[in-house]
Design an enzyme around this catalytic site. Structure first.
Site, PDB file in Angstrom:
ATOM      1  N   HIS A 161       0.828  -1.209   0.000  1.00 15.75           N
ATOM      2  CA  HIS A 161       0.000   0.000   0.000  1.00 15.75           C
ATOM      3  C   HIS A 161       0.863   1.259   0.000  1.00 15.75           C
ATOM      4  CE1 HIS A 161      -3.413   2.611   1.085  1.00 15.75           C
ATOM      5  NE2 HIS A 161      -2.567   3.188   1.914  1.00 15.75           N
ATOM      6  N   GLU A 162       1.901   1.277   0.823  1.00 13.07           N
ATOM      7  CA  GLU A 162       2.771   2.448   0.887  1.00 13.07           C
ATOM      8  C   GLU A 162       3.613   2.590  -0.375  1.00 13.07           C
ATOM      9  OE1 GLU A 162       2.209   4.543   3.091  1.00 13.07           O
ATOM     10  OE2 GLU A 162       0.938   3.264   4.321  1.00 13.07           O
ATOM     11  N   HIS A 165       1.789   4.474  -2.946  1.00 18.07           N
ATOM     12  CA  HIS A 165       1.868   5.927  -2.731  1.00 18.07           C
ATOM     13  C   HIS A 165       3.124   6.510  -3.393  1.00 18.07           C
ATOM     14  CE1 HIS A 165      -1.618   6.469  -0.293  1.00 18.07           C
ATOM     15  NE2 HIS A 165      -1.196   5.695   0.682  1.00 18.07           N
TER      16      HIS A 165
END
Length: 202
Positions: A161-162, A165
């Site tokens: 998920h990071e 980003h």
């Protein structure tokens, strides 16, 4: 703004980052004007914002714009350092956190990224975030509580998920937002010393 696909998301983030840069420069102009209004009224009224708007626009607006742009660029470049100071994370490697780093590295490679730096905050909270300005100097930060509470699959999901980003350019947008928010704080009126004493005594 409608966004389609990964590249549309990246372009949207770039546009928002530019808008935040423009907002930062505008806020910096306001701060500079408030700081210069009295000195210019006393020593250079022909170029002051109160009595000489045309002179102010010609002489001071270009100077303030350049200074604001440089200040924004410096704060963006120091974003990781600023986040590290505020959150007190420390960098780790394969020797410090072998399982965590072994999870992050293949996920970054699969996303087409250079392996990001990894940081850890010694906190029982369950949290993680990405910071940085460019893909090559991005940092994935995890709290000790999250590392200890999750299994490898769950850690991989958080790391993925990071990493998204980073791929999307979200970290650059977040960095620009933080720089603007720090500048806006300077525009907030601050209570005087006597008022603070009354608040503390209440």
């Amino acid at each position: 703004m409608r966004v389609n696909g990964l590249y549309g998301h990246i372009r949207s983030n770039d546009a928002r980052s530019l808008a935040l840069f423009a907002g930062f420069v505008a806020a910096f102009h306001l701060l500079a004007m408030l700081a210069l209004v009295v000195p210019l009224a006393m020593y250079d009224p022909d170029h002051g914002p109160l009595y000489g708007w045309t002179g102010y626009l010609v002489r001071w607006v270009p100077i303030v714009t350049v200074i604001g742009a440089i200040l924004f660029a410096v704060q963006m470049a120091w974003q990781v350092r600023t986040v590290r100071r505020r959150t007190d994370f420390h960098f780790v490697d394969d020797q410090d956190e072998p399982r965590l780093c072994r999870i992050v590295e293949p996920l970054a490679i699969a996303a087409g990224l250079p392996t990001p730096y990894v940081g850890v905050i010694d906190s029982p909270a369950l949290n993680a975030f990405a910071c940085g300005l460019r893909r090559k100097d991005a940092v994935l930060v995890f709290t000790r509580g999250l590392i200890d509470a999750l299994d490898d699959d769950e850690r991989a999901a958080v790391a993925a998920h990071e990493i998204v980003h980073i791929v999307n350019g979200d970290i650059r947008l977040i960095a620009a937002t933080n720089v603007c928010l720090d500048t806006l704080k300077l525009l907030q009126p601050r209570p005087g010393t006597q008022r603070l004493k009354r608040i503390q005594a209440a």
